[in-house]
Design a protein around this motif. Structure first.
Motif, PDB file in Angstrom:
ATOM      1  N   ALA A   6       6.312  17.573  -0.430  1.00 24.44           N
ATOM      2  CA  ALA A   6       6.174  16.436  -1.335  1.00 24.44           C
ATOM      3  C   ALA A   6       4.716  16.035  -1.493  1.00 24.44           C
ATOM      4  CB  ALA A   6       6.981  15.253  -0.799  1.00 24.44           C
ATOM      5  N   THR A   7       4.348  15.648  -2.709  1.00 23.82           N
ATOM      6  CA  THR A   7       3.049  15.037  -2.974  1.00 23.82           C
ATOM      7  C   THR A   7       3.269  13.775  -3.798  1.00 23.82           C
ATOM      8  OG1 THR A   7       2.637  16.318  -4.987  1.00 23.82           O
ATOM      9  CG2 THR A   7       1.847  17.253  -2.911  1.00 23.82           C
ATOM     10  N   HIS A   8       2.226  12.937  -3.892  1.00 25.58           N
ATOM     11  CA  HIS A   8       2.386  11.626  -4.542  1.00 25.58           C
ATOM     12  C   HIS A   8       1.122  11.229  -5.276  1.00 25.58           C
ATOM     13  CE1 HIS A   8       1.732   7.145  -4.139  1.00 25.58           C
ATOM     14  NE2 HIS A   8       2.750   7.217  -4.981  1.00 25.58           N
ATOM     15  N   LEU A   9       1.308  10.711  -6.486  1.00 27.40           N
ATOM     16  CA  LEU A   9       0.215  10.143  -7.271  1.00 27.40           C
ATOM     17  C   LEU A   9       0.572   8.722  -7.685  1.00 27.40           C
ATOM     18  CD1 LEU A   9      -0.680  13.125  -9.622  1.00 27.40           C
ATOM     19  CD2 LEU A   9      -2.059  12.283  -7.707  1.00 27.40           C
ATOM     20  N   LYS A  59      -2.510  10.107  -3.507  1.00 27.46           N
ATOM     21  CA  LYS A  59      -3.777   9.648  -4.083  1.00 27.46           C
ATOM     22  C   LYS A  59      -3.520   8.576  -5.142  1.00 27.46           C
ATOM     23  CE  LYS A  59      -8.256  11.020  -4.064  1.00 27.46           C
ATOM     24  NZ  LYS A  59      -9.043  11.306  -2.857  1.00 27.46           N
ATOM     25  N   THR A  60      -4.388   7.564  -5.168  1.00 29.84           N
ATOM     26  CA  THR A  60      -4.432   6.630  -6.285  1.00 29.84           C
ATOM     27  C   THR A  60      -5.425   7.149  -7.308  1.00 29.84           C
ATOM     28  OG1 THR A  60      -3.957   4.731  -4.858  1.00 29.84           O
ATOM     29  CG2 THR A  60      -4.921   4.266  -7.002  1.00 29.84           C
ATOM     30  N   ILE A  61      -5.008   7.200  -8.550  1.00 29.19           N
ATOM     31  CA  ILE A  61      -5.914   7.619  -9.621  1.00 29.19           C
ATOM     32  C   ILE A  61      -6.717   6.389 -10.048  1.00 29.19           C
ATOM     33  CG2 ILE A  61      -6.076   8.577 -11.953  1.00 29.19           C
ATOM     34  CD1 ILE A  61      -3.428  10.020 -11.420  1.00 29.19           C
ATOM     35  N   VAL A  62      -8.019   6.412  -9.855  1.00 32.76           N
ATOM     36  CA  VAL A  62      -8.853   5.230 -10.103  1.00 32.76           C
ATOM     37  C   VAL A  62      -9.689   5.367 -11.372  1.00 32.76           C
ATOM     38  CG1 VAL A  62      -8.952   4.615  -7.660  1.00 32.76           C
ATOM     39  CG2 VAL A  62     -10.716   6.119  -8.634  1.00 32.76           C
ATOM     40  N   SER A  63      -9.531   6.472 -12.094  1.00 29.85           N
ATOM     41  CA  SER A  63     -10.245   6.664 -13.351  1.00 29.85           C
ATOM     42  C   SER A  63      -9.456   7.628 -14.219  1.00 29.85           C
ATOM     43  CB  SER A  63     -11.647   7.230 -13.096  1.00 29.85           C
ATOM     44  OG  SER A  63     -12.234   7.693 -14.295  1.00 29.85           O
ATOM     45  N   GLY A  64      -9.414   7.359 -15.500  1.00 26.02           N
ATOM     46  CA  GLY A  64      -8.733   8.275 -16.407  1.00 26.02           C
ATOM     47  C   GLY A  64      -9.307   9.665 -16.359  1.00 26.02           C
ATOM     48  N   ASP A  65     -10.608   9.771 -16.085  1.00 25.60           N
ATOM     49  CA  ASP A  65     -11.244  11.091 -16.016  1.00 25.60           C
ATOM     50  C   ASP A  65     -10.741  11.931 -14.837  1.00 25.60           C
ATOM     51  OD1 ASP A  65     -12.723  10.511 -18.242  1.00 25.60           O
ATOM     52  OD2 ASP A  65     -14.581  10.063 -17.159  1.00 25.60           O
ATOM     53  N   ASN A  66     -10.154  11.268 -13.851  1.00 26.50           N
ATOM     54  CA  ASN A  66      -9.658  11.989 -12.665  1.00 26.50           C
ATOM     55  C   ASN A  66      -8.247  12.552 -12.837  1.00 26.50           C
ATOM     56  OD1 ASN A  66     -12.000  11.447 -11.267  1.00 26.50           O
ATOM     57  ND2 ASN A  66     -11.177   9.651 -10.220  1.00 26.50           N
ATOM     58  N   ASP A 115       0.846  -1.195   0.000  1.00 24.50           N
ATOM     59  CA  ASP A 115       0.000   0.000   0.000  1.00 24.50           C
ATOM     60  C   ASP A 115       0.880   1.243   0.000  1.00 24.50           C
ATOM     61  OD1 ASP A 115      -1.807   2.052   0.425  1.00 24.50           O
ATOM     62  OD2 ASP A 115      -3.041   0.889   1.811  1.00 24.50           O
ATOM     63  N   ILE A 116       1.214   1.723  -1.193  1.00 19.10           N
ATOM     64  CA  ILE A 116       2.125   2.864  -1.332  1.00 19.10           C
ATOM     65  C   ILE A 116       1.470   4.154  -0.842  1.00 19.10           C
ATOM     66  CG2 ILE A 116       3.482   4.238  -2.952  1.00 19.10           C
ATOM     67  CD1 ILE A 116       4.552   1.416  -2.497  1.00 19.10           C
ATOM     68  N   VAL A 117       0.186   4.323  -1.116  1.00 22.49           N
ATOM     69  CA  VAL A 117      -0.506   5.538  -0.680  1.00 22.49           C
ATOM     70  C   VAL A 117      -0.493   5.641   0.836  1.00 22.49           C
ATOM     71  CG1 VAL A 117      -2.757   6.686  -0.578  1.00 22.49           C
ATOM     72  CG2 VAL A 117      -1.923   5.749  -2.738  1.00 22.49           C
ATOM     73  N   ASP A 118      -0.773   4.539   1.520  1.00 24.48           N
ATOM     74  CA  ASP A 118      -0.742   4.541   2.979  1.00 24.48           C
ATOM     75  C   ASP A 118       0.675   4.796   3.486  1.00 24.48           C
ATOM     76  OD1 ASP A 118      -2.297   4.331   5.331  1.00 24.48           O
ATOM     77  OD2 ASP A 118      -1.493   2.345   5.715  1.00 24.48           O
ATOM     78  N   MET A 119       1.659   4.238   2.800  1.00 18.80           N
ATOM     79  CA  MET A 119       3.062   4.431   3.182  1.00 18.80           C
ATOM     80  C   MET A 119       3.472   5.905   3.047  1.00 18.80           C
ATOM     81  SD  MET A 119       6.426   2.734   1.395  1.00 18.80           S
ATOM     82  CE  MET A 119       6.372   3.798  -0.047  1.00 18.80           C
TER      83      MET A 119
END
Length: 546
Positions: free
Chosen positions: A152-155, A126-133, A113-117
């Motif tokens: 720092a931010t993370h996608l 954030k995990t991107i869960v749709s191309g529209d996002n 779980d990279i987002v939680d890490m």
């Protein structure tokens, strides 16, 4: 268009110039999209180095640096760089890959779980869960990375989402201005400064912004108030000027701390509690005016009485317009302390003994480097000596990390500085311990055809920890190691290697490397045997006599 193409279009809209990366199979759609972009892909040899380069790019430009890794071990290798950017207030966006999230093709292979890490290490993840996002998430990641306080931010872009198609448009960055300080806060601060007898200006990392540095120099020039800097505030004002007292390279008991102790009011500009405290507030001590983008984070050693919250440059301009030099201000003791500090700094500069001593080393580097030259320091004993003894003339000309203070960042930071300022001389200063943590990036520097000098200070051990070990009256134990032949090591990567065999050889060798171009590593044996005596005893004794 395909989501990976949309992602790259969104990066282009943010003004991204470089992506520092070690791609994996989960990034291949994004890699193909980058191939058709104007964005420059820079492949490094370790993800940590990609992160350090992205963070330093952010530090120097104010725009978010971008780094890319695959999932699992690639993403975990970005953790130190994430902390480096977050604590150091450097805007950086990390992009990591992930297995398909709508179907499983390999079970849990490499999946963590990279987002939680990343949650405790970033401002946004954030995990991107749709191309529209894609457009909204990219815009938010950049907005938060660059908004004060930067960090720092993370996608996370999963493989199947990168392959989706979307008709969503890219979101352009919005026009925004920082809030400015309220007039009553400015008036209260101005009244306190006017009433003080011995005001002192202290400049921290938050003062190291282009317009803020300009305002600080005008503030000091008009009012003549003496100034002290933290390690990460180094160079914000010209340290050869008459009003600069010194740098708080040591935590306490240095000459500059006498000036701090004698002040009855401290104008604390851009202070961040992630830095080692440059002074310790005590009940009944000097009053403190906190001038920063954000309100003060209260700490047992930091609880300012007056806060001026808003754009720092504007706050300084407002104060400068209100204030005039006061006849009752007394700066004689601060200038006397400055003179004593400068004398102490110069005392050891002529020592010809070999291995070279730190005082002579710092002077030789200052003599050779042009005024706008950039030093990128790794973390080790030498950092204290350069912070204290090396006069910086411009902001971000001495890249120190006094927040996370991680080893291994010196060489990648220097490489990023050379990318941002190709016309300026850049030197990485590394200990043998820190250098070997990312020494493989020599290949990256050679591949990029950079003109870069690595000054490698060799003492065959973890010198700073040895200094602390001796300070605590422990035995010399467990901190020695062996080293490769650094000249041969550099040449194996296609760089140029040099070894110093006498102190008199250092200056001409650096001069020769500056003229020659290409990547040069200079192996310099260094003598730290006086660290304990000078830094723990002599400085304290001399400063107490002032």
């Amino acid at each position: 268009m395909k989501a990976s193409d949309l992602f790259v279009r969104a990066l282009e809209a943010e003004g991204v110039e470089h992506v520092f990366a070690i791609p994996g199979e989960e990034n291949l759609d994004l890699l193909e999209s980058l191939r058709g972009s104007k964005i420059n892909l820079i492949v490094t040899r370790h993800e940590q180095a990609a992160g350090f380069m992205a963070a330093t790019y952010g530090r120097l430009t104010g725009n978010s640096g971008v780094c890319l890794s695959t999932l699992g071990p690639g993403a975990t290798n970005l953790v130190t760089a994430a902390a480096y950017a977050q604590l150091g207030a450097m805007p950086m966006v990390m992009v990591t890959g992930q297995k398909p999230i709508k179907s499983s093709k390999q079970g849990q292979f490499q999946i963590i779980d990279i987002v939680d890490m990343m949650q405790p290490l970033t401002k946004f993840t954030k995990t991107i869960v749709s191309g529209d996002n894609v457009p909204a998430h990219v815009r938010e990641a950049f907005r938060q990375a660059q908004e004060e306080r930067p960090g720092a931010t993370h996608l996370e872009l999963p493989e199947d989402i990168a392959q989706e198609h979307s008709t969503m448009p890219v979101l352009e960055p919005s026009y925004t201005r920082r809030p400015i300080a309220e007039e009553k806060a400015i008036r209260q601060a101005a009244e306190a400064i006017t009433a003080a007898r011995k005001p002192l200006l202290l400049i921290g990392a938050g003062g190291n912004r282009k317009l803020t540095a300009k305002m600080l120099r005008e503030f000091v020039e008009k009012l003549g108030i003496p100034a002290v800097t933290t390690q990460m505030g180094k160079g914000v004002i010209d340290e050869s000027g008459p009003h600069f007292i010194g740098n708080t390279a040591l935590s306490d008991h240095d000459f500059v701390h006498r000036a701090i102790d004698e002040a009855d009011l401290i104008i604390n500009v851009g202070h961040d509690v992630v830095e080692k405290p440059p002074f310790f507030m005590r009940p009944g001590g000097a009053e403190v005016v906190h001038i920063n983008f954000n309100s003060a984070q209260v700490d047992p050693v930091y609880f300012p009485q007056i806060e001026v919250v808003g754009d720092i440059a504007n706050s300084l301009w407002q104060l400068k317009e209100r204030l005039e030099p006061q006849e009752h201000w007394s700066f004689a003791s601060a200038h006397r302390i400055r003179d004593a500090l400068q004398k102490h700094i110069h005392d050891g500069c002529g020592d010809d003994s070999f291995p070279i001593r730190p005082q002579r080393l710092v002077k030789e580097v200052r003599d050779v480097m042009p005024e706008d030259g950039i030093l990128a320091l790794d973390n080790g004993m030498y950092k204290i000596w350069f912070a204290r003894n090396y006069p910086a003339h411009s902001p971000n000309s001495v890249l120190l990390d006094n927040a996370l203070a991680t080893m291994g960042a010196g060489l990648p930071s220097a490489m990023a500085a050379k990318l941002v300022f190709p016309e300026r001389k850049v030197m990485a200063i590394c200990g043998d311990g820190g250098f070997m943590m990312n020494s493989q990036e020599l290949e990256t520097a050679v591949r990029l055809k950079q003109d870069l000098i690595i000054l490698l200070l060799r003492d065959d051990g973890y010198g700073m920890i040895k200094w602390k070990q001796k300070q605590m009256d422990f035995h010399d134990f467990g901190l020695d190691f062996g080293n490769p032949d650094f000249v041969a090591y550099a040449e194996a990567y296609g760089a140029h290697g040099h070894r110093i065999a006498a102190t008199a050889e250092l200056k001409p060798t650096i001069e020769k490397c500056c003229k020659a171009g290409g990547v040069h590593l200079i192996d310099v044996p260094v003598n730290y045997s006086d660290n304990d005596h000078i830094l723990n005893r002599e400085i304290r004794e001399l400063s107490e006599k002032l």
